[in-house]
Design an enzyme around this catalytic site. Sequence first.
Site, short mmCIF file in Angstrom:
data_model
loop_
_atom_site.label_atom_id
_atom_site.label_comp_id
_atom_site.label_asym_id
_atom_site.label_seq_id
_atom_site.Cartn_x
_atom_site.Cartn_y
_atom_site.Cartn_z
CE1 TYR A 123 -3.18 -2.94 0.10
CE2 TYR A 123 -2.66 -3.22 2.47
CZ TYR A 123 -3.42 -3.53 1.27
OH TYR A 123 -4.21 -4.63 1.38
CD GLU A 239 -5.27 -10.71 3.08
OE1 GLU A 239 -5.60 -11.65 4.06
OE2 GLU A 239 -4.64 -9.80 3.27
#
Length: 376
Positions: A123, A239
Amino acid sequence: MSYTIFSKKKNNQLKEPMFFGQPVNIARYDQQKYKIFEQLIEKQLSFFWRPEEIDLSRDRIDFQNLPDNEKHIFISNLKYQTLLDSIQGRSPNIAFLPIISIPELETWIETWSFSETIHSRSYTHIIRNIVNCPSLVFDDIISNKNIYDRAQNISIYYDELINLTSYWHLLGEGIHLINGKKIHINLRFLKKRLYLCLISVNVLEAIRFYVSFACSFAFAERELMEGNAKIIRLIARDEALHLTGTQHILNLLSNIKNNENMEDVVLECKEEAINIFISAAQQEKKWASYLFKSGSMLGLNKDILCQYIEYITNIRMHAIGFKMPFKKQSNPIPWINDWLTSDNIQIAPQETEISSYLVGQIDSEVSDNEFKKFEL
């Protein structure tokens, strides 16, 4: 129970429960109580990647040309994802490692947490490539009420388990007076807090990321912010693996055949566990409203996202033995599966960065039986 990082007491790790048994002494993998965790470790290691591998130069141009409402959607999602993976980069280690009793689960938790730190770094890589002053984005994360409120619901279960585990290790079971406050410590209550914490983590991995994922992929469907989408695709692949891990832990705990001594705890906590799922779904719907407060984007709007949240909540709850809380429906954004399933799209390596590669997937072990069909 006093905690030690190396127990000198010899034990049979195959007979230990996953949690609250004797602390792990030797990290051995020649024998395993639950082989699924070794499989998850190997898969996660094969997924290894670095965000710097993805070129984001085109994304900077795309971002500058986005309308203000789409810039809001894009940046807000990055802020929220940064918060989630900041929590997940440290919390599983701190909360679970001191109470784990089998080496394969211990190593899986450490491998899982490490991969979350790669997500956090990703990010930062994205944000500093599209804005001139990344600090303005990061500094707003804690002060943004829409993000802060959701963070509280995630961290409360981690914090409670961590605090109670610390008291249990230092003081043992009983009623203790700490800073003028009576603290009741017993193993059964600790097991309840563990189970609810695992449910909360499962919800995080199962539901909370997917609004952001959908938005990132919707941009890429329009051939915008494609570098970001490639990174998010790698994150989504990780994830999904972490989600599988938490689902296996929860299902193993609830299965009476595994002798984990958690069946009663699972039943007692079932109603609260269901409420955690439903509450998270409502929060994600509220987040969708916040994202689209100034207008929708091509291919995605608040109503479609809310339907998708209900759709995945049903699937995730069913996977761990709960009833579906929402009306059964088909996937309202079926195109997202092309992004979430990394093997669906074939790409020429010279055209773009490949986001579906695996590392170390060649099996180098060859037995004598492999050559029986050969004749000289």
